[in-house]
Write a protein that holds these residues in place. Structure first.
Motif, PDB file in Angstrom:
ATOM      1  N   UNK A 274       0.831  -1.208   0.000  1.00 19.24           N
ATOM      2  CA  UNK A 274       0.000   0.000   0.000  1.00 19.24           C
ATOM      3  C   UNK A 274       0.866   1.260   0.000  1.00 19.24           C
ATOM      4  N   UNK A 275       2.026   1.190   0.673  1.00 17.00           N
ATOM      5  CA  UNK A 275       2.889   2.364   0.767  1.00 17.00           C
ATOM      6  C   UNK A 275       3.363   2.852  -0.590  1.00 17.00           C
ATOM      7  N   UNK A 276       3.582   1.939  -1.540  1.00 19.40           N
ATOM      8  CA  UNK A 276       4.104   2.408  -2.827  1.00 19.40           C
ATOM      9  C   UNK A 276       3.049   2.448  -3.935  1.00 19.40           C
ATOM     10  N   UNK A 277       1.840   1.992  -3.644  1.00 21.76           N
ATOM     11  CA  UNK A 277       0.779   1.993  -4.661  1.00 21.76           C
ATOM     12  C   UNK A 277      -0.345   2.971  -4.311  1.00 21.76           C
ATOM     13  N   UNK A 294      -4.315  -9.343 -14.670  1.00 24.64           N
ATOM     14  CA  UNK A 294      -4.319  -9.769 -13.265  1.00 24.64           C
ATOM     15  C   UNK A 294      -3.600  -8.740 -12.389  1.00 24.64           C
ATOM     16  N   UNK A 295      -2.562  -8.100 -12.917  1.00 27.53           N
ATOM     17  CA  UNK A 295      -1.922  -7.003 -12.188  1.00 27.53           C
ATOM     18  C   UNK A 295      -2.944  -5.903 -11.879  1.00 27.53           C
ATOM     19  N   UNK A 296      -3.751  -5.565 -12.867  1.00 19.00           N
ATOM     20  CA  UNK A 296      -4.773  -4.528 -12.681  1.00 19.00           C
ATOM     21  C   UNK A 296      -5.760  -4.937 -11.590  1.00 19.00           C
ATOM     22  N   UNK A 297      -6.207  -6.208 -11.623  1.00 18.98           N
ATOM     23  CA  UNK A 297      -7.172  -6.686 -10.620  1.00 18.98           C
ATOM     24  C   UNK A 297      -6.602  -6.595  -9.202  1.00 18.98           C
ATOM     25  N   UNK A 298      -5.318  -6.926  -9.068  1.00 19.81           N
ATOM     26  CA  UNK A 298      -4.740  -6.967  -7.730  1.00 19.81           C
ATOM     27  C   UNK A 298      -4.221  -5.621  -7.245  1.00 19.81           C
ATOM     28  N   UNK A 299      -3.948  -4.707  -8.162  1.00 23.19           N
ATOM     29  CA  UNK A 299      -3.529  -3.363  -7.763  1.00 23.19           C
ATOM     30  C   UNK A 299      -4.734  -2.530  -7.345  1.00 23.19           C
ATOM     31  N   UNK A 300      -5.861  -2.732  -8.018  1.00 24.39           N
ATOM     32  CA  UNK A 300      -7.063  -1.911  -7.788  1.00 24.39           C
ATOM     33  C   UNK A 300      -7.481  -1.815  -6.321  1.00 24.39           C
ATOM     34  N   UNK A 301      -7.479  -2.917  -5.530  1.00 21.91           N
ATOM     35  CA  UNK A 301      -7.911  -2.798  -4.132  1.00 21.91           C
ATOM     36  C   UNK A 301      -7.018  -1.907  -3.271  1.00 21.91           C
ATOM     37  N   UNK A 302      -5.791  -1.597  -3.735  1.00 20.75           N
ATOM     38  CA  UNK A 302      -4.884  -0.763  -2.952  1.00 20.75           C
ATOM     39  C   UNK A 302      -5.113   0.732  -3.181  1.00 20.75           C
ATOM     40  N   UNK A 303      -6.200   1.061  -3.852  1.00 20.71           N
ATOM     41  CA  UNK A 303      -6.660   2.443  -4.032  1.00 20.71           C
ATOM     42  C   UNK A 303      -5.599   3.373  -4.644  1.00 20.71           C
ATOM     43  N   UNK A 353      -0.039  11.993 -17.854  1.00 18.44           N
ATOM     44  CA  UNK A 353      -0.486  11.345 -16.613  1.00 18.44           C
ATOM     45  C   UNK A 353       0.594  11.238 -15.532  1.00 18.44           C
ATOM     46  N   UNK A 354       1.877  11.363 -15.892  1.00 13.24           N
ATOM     47  CA  UNK A 354       2.984  11.294 -14.934  1.00 13.24           C
ATOM     48  C   UNK A 354       2.863  10.097 -13.987  1.00 13.24           C
ATOM     49  N   UNK A 355       2.871   8.871 -14.515  1.00 16.79           N
ATOM     50  CA  UNK A 355       2.741   7.712 -13.632  1.00 16.79           C
ATOM     51  C   UNK A 355       3.929   7.607 -12.674  1.00 16.79           C
ATOM     52  N   UNK A 356       3.644   7.238 -11.425  1.00  8.08           N
ATOM     53  CA  UNK A 356       4.690   7.076 -10.407  1.00  8.08           C
ATOM     54  C   UNK A 356       5.207   5.649 -10.363  1.00  8.08           C
ATOM     55  N   UNK A 357       4.334   4.692 -10.674  1.00  7.83           N
ATOM     56  CA  UNK A 357       4.701   3.267 -10.613  1.00  7.83           C
ATOM     57  C   UNK A 357       4.326   2.638 -11.945  1.00  7.83           C
ATOM     58  N   UNK A 358       5.288   1.933 -12.541  1.00 11.06           N
ATOM     59  CA  UNK A 358       5.037   1.277 -13.833  1.00 11.06           C
ATOM     60  C   UNK A 358       5.288  -0.217 -13.696  1.00 11.06           C
ATOM     61  N   UNK A 359       4.312  -1.017 -14.119  1.00  8.27           N
ATOM     62  CA  UNK A 359       4.487  -2.461 -14.265  1.00  8.27           C
ATOM     63  C   UNK A 359       4.497  -2.752 -15.757  1.00  8.27           C
ATOM     64  N   UNK A 360       5.665  -3.180 -16.254  1.00 11.72           N
ATOM     65  CA  UNK A 360       5.820  -3.358 -17.703  1.00 11.72           C
ATOM     66  C   UNK A 360       5.639  -4.837 -18.041  1.00 11.72           C
ATOM     67  N   UNK A 361       4.423  -5.180 -18.492  1.00 11.06           N
ATOM     68  CA  UNK A 361       4.083  -6.564 -18.825  1.00 11.06           C
ATOM     69  C   UNK A 361       3.942  -6.780 -20.327  1.00 11.06           C
ATOM     70  N   UNK A 362       4.017  -5.699 -21.114  1.00 16.34           N
ATOM     71  CA  UNK A 362       3.855  -5.830 -22.567  1.00 16.34           C
ATOM     72  C   UNK A 362       5.071  -6.537 -23.157  1.00 16.34           C
ATOM     73  N   UNK A 363       4.832  -7.624 -23.881  1.00 12.96           N
ATOM     74  CA  UNK A 363       5.933  -8.370 -24.487  1.00 12.96           C
ATOM     75  C   UNK A 363       5.397  -9.410 -25.450  1.00 12.96           C
ATOM     76  N   UNK A 364       6.250  -9.789 -26.405  1.00 13.16           N
ATOM     77  CA  UNK A 364       5.995 -10.990 -27.201  1.00 13.16           C
ATOM     78  C   UNK A 364       6.626 -12.150 -26.439  1.00 13.16           C
ATOM     79  N   UNK A 365       5.880 -13.239 -26.212  1.00 12.86           N
ATOM     80  CA  UNK A 365       6.378 -14.280 -25.310  1.00 12.86           C
ATOM     81  C   UNK A 365       6.355 -15.681 -25.914  1.00 12.86           C
TER      82      UNK A 365
END
Length: 610
Positions: A274-277, A294-303, A353-365
């Motif tokens: 919660x401190x960093x999100x 799934x990152x979006x689902x789990x980040x959302x509850x941390x407001x 938007x000046x995002x403070x926290x970035x989760x970079x999941x975009x990739x060809x896998x």
């Protein structure tokens, strides 16, 4: 109309039980109870007892209960009604009217009422159970593992549900106290060691595991006992889900591959996360993909202050947006359709938007696909990561978390090599930036797009064959939710430059996974559905690794997250090599591989087949 007749009938039967049991009590006490003075006493006693009994029947609503499902509460209600209907008339006749009444009349009256009121009801319950079982005689003979609260609830529901095709045969329980006893008329056959024997002796068609309170490891151990059996496996829901109305006790589900992994739920440090999100603008790239959504689902509850969903495919972004808006209506969400290869578009997004926290999941896998399209893998995985990371640095983001893969370690594929270069780039950038750049490395996730599980399920649904590349092929597996939980937790530990490695548990043989899935689907491997070996595909390894030779491993505060020692990377040299990589995009794959080999000396396009 039938309900009214049923009510009058039950009231009449209870009234008759009060009167008849009193007559029997007098007959047992007196040789000729119908002569004076006993006749007057009997008549007075009968009038009082009849009125009190009628009052108790109505007051305790004995006529409103459904005795097809009669249980302990119904018996207690009958006993209470009988106690009042016997004691009150006895006291009234003795104390008010002054008669001398032997105590045995009270005793026989009470016993008679309980027998006459409870007996027909319980016989009706027994008849309904027997009739229901007979009607379902062609159903599935079911063994319930676990004779605790959940197991007995499942058994009761199956017995009483006329629509169910399951016929409960008995229980298995490791508690020696319960063994050789019966519950709801069903025997507790023995412990888990007896499962195979009982399944064969009792011709069991289906096994329901009803042990929600035990650890995932124990569930996995029981599943391993049950897997070789021909009976189909199912799992009952947690009782809390039943109590809270999220599911029905009998709505058991099929056993999934996740159950076979046998890992207990992950404990996360919610305060640190919660401190960093919380209260921050958070950007998730690849937000429409398996990991990103799934990152979006789990980040959302941390407001977070705002959640940015960035993706290239409009349909997948639309779907996760609609889901989040429904689940978290108060959360400010921005959807961004953009390609991470488009630097100008990314600068616009970061500037706005000046995002403070970035989760970079975009990739060809997809490994074999990227072997045939190496330029696209480089553009997306290397230059896409470079663009997002440099924007994070340029616009003062606090934290950047790269989703990486175990295929980046000693890579044998284009995909793995490009992910390793992405790791190297953010580690080099971290040394000169205020932003904390970290990577999180883990293996395969169950159920993600293009992964082996959905492909196996599709092949099974089509009747086979199920294709496995090599009999000794092994992989580390995690569920998507647990991998993402650990990714978010690792982000809390970030100091800058680390590669976090997730504990993936024991590696799993792909062949064993295929066999388990066939069995869990109710088929016999290589009898009902064939398993074929297709050969290792281009770029694939026989086994994966989690650490390079240069990386040591140290622990964190979390028992499932470890840190690979940051490598010493010269940023100037790396930038020079990346420019050379940019120049060979679109050229012959051999030229591309040569540059990749120079950038990542451990890269080899020869799979580790022994």
């Amino acid at each position: 109309m039938f309900a009214a007749y049923r009510t009058y009938l039950l009231i009449a039967l209870d009234f008759s039980a009060v009167v008849f049991s009193l007559a029997v009590a007098f007959s047992l006490q007196y040789a000729n109870p119908w002569n004076e003075p006993q006749q007057g006493l009997w008549l007075m006693y009968t009038v009082v007892a009849g009125l009190v009994g009628l009052f108790c029947t109505l007051r305790m609503k004995l006529h409103r209960r459904i005795y097809q499902y009669a249980g302990v509460s119904e018996v207690i209600a009958i006993i209470n009604a009988s106690l009042v209907s016997s004691i009150v008339p006895y006291a009234a006749v003795v104390l008010v009217y002054g008669f001398t009444v032997p105590a045995m009349i009270l005793f026989h009256h009470l016993i008679g009422m309980v027998a006459l009121m409870a007996g027909p009801r319980l016989l009706w319950r027994a008849f309904c159970d027997k009739y229901s079982t007979r009607r379902r005689s062609g159903g599935y003979r079911t063994l319930i593992i676990g004779a605790g609260s959940c197991g007995t609830l499942v058994a009761k529901e199956l017995q009483q549900n006329d629509k169910s095709r399951h016929i409960p045969i008995g229980f298995i329980d490791d508690d020696p106290y319960k063994q050789r006893l019966t519950i709801y008329g069903l025997p507790v056959f023995g412990s888990r060691n007896d499962i195979a024997k009982i399944t064969e002796e009792e011709r069991i068609d289906e096994i329901i595991i009803a042990m929600p309170s035990v650890s995932k490891l124990q569930i996995s151990a029981i599943l391993n006992i049950c897997k070789p059996l021909k009976a189909k496996l199912k799992i009952a829901p947690d009782l809390q889900e039943v109590i809270q109305g999220r599911t029905s006790a009998v709505r058991v589900r099929d056993v999934s591959v996740e159950d076979l992994l046998g890992r207990d739920p992950i404990r996360t440090d919610l305060d640190n996360i919660a401190n960093y999100v919380e209260g921050k603008t958070v950007l998730v790239t690849g937000a429409g993909g398996s990991i990103g959504s799934e990152l979006c689902r789990q980040i959302a509850p941390f407001r977070p202050e705002r959640l940015l969903l960035l993706g290239h495919g409009e349909n997948s972004i639309y779907l996760i947006e609609m889901e989040l808006r429904s689940t978290f209506p108060e959360l400010p969400i921005e959807t961004v359709i953009a390609d991470v290869q488009d630097r100008k578009r990314l600068e616009d997004v970061f500037g706005k938007f000046r995002p403070a926290v970035i989760f970079h999941a975009a990739a060809h896998k997809h490994v074999p696909l990227m072997e045939r399209n190496p330029s696209e893998a480089i553009k997306n995985n290397v230059f896409g990561t470079k663009n997002v990371a440099e924007c994070a640095d340029q616009y003062g983001a606090e934290r950047f978390v790269l989703i990486s893969t175990d295929k980046a370690v000693n890579p044998t594929s284009i995909m793995g090599t490009t992910k390793r270069i992405a790791e190297m780039f953010i580690q080099s950038l971290d040394k000169h930036s205020e932003t904390k750049f970290v990577a999180v490395r883990f293996g395969n996730v169950l159920g993600s797009r293009g992964s082996v599980i959905p492909r196996f399920k599709d092949q099974i649904a089509k009747g086979g064959p199920v294709t496995v590349t090599h009999p000794e092929m092994v992989r580390y597996f995690m569920t998507i939710p647990e991998a993402v939980q650990l990714v978010i937790q690792a982000g809390a530990f970030a100091k800058g430059g680390e590669v976090f490695i997730l504990d993936m548990g024991k590696p799993v043989k792909i062949y064993d996974l295929a066999v388990d899935l066939i069995r869990l689907s109710g088929y016999e491997p290589n009898i009902d559905i064939e398993v074929k070996f297709s050969g290792i595909r281009e770029g694939e390894k026989l086994y994966e690794e989690l650490l390079t030779n240069e990386e040591g491993m140290s622990s964190t505060k979390h028992n499932r997250i470890f840190i690979g020692r940051p490598m010493q990377i010269n940023r100037t040299e790396l930038e020079f090599e990346i420019r050379k990589l940019e120049q060979v995009i679109g050229q012959h794959p051999n030229e591309i591989r040569a540059v990749l080999k120079h950038l990542v000396p451990t890269y080899s396009n020869v799979s580790n087949v022994s």
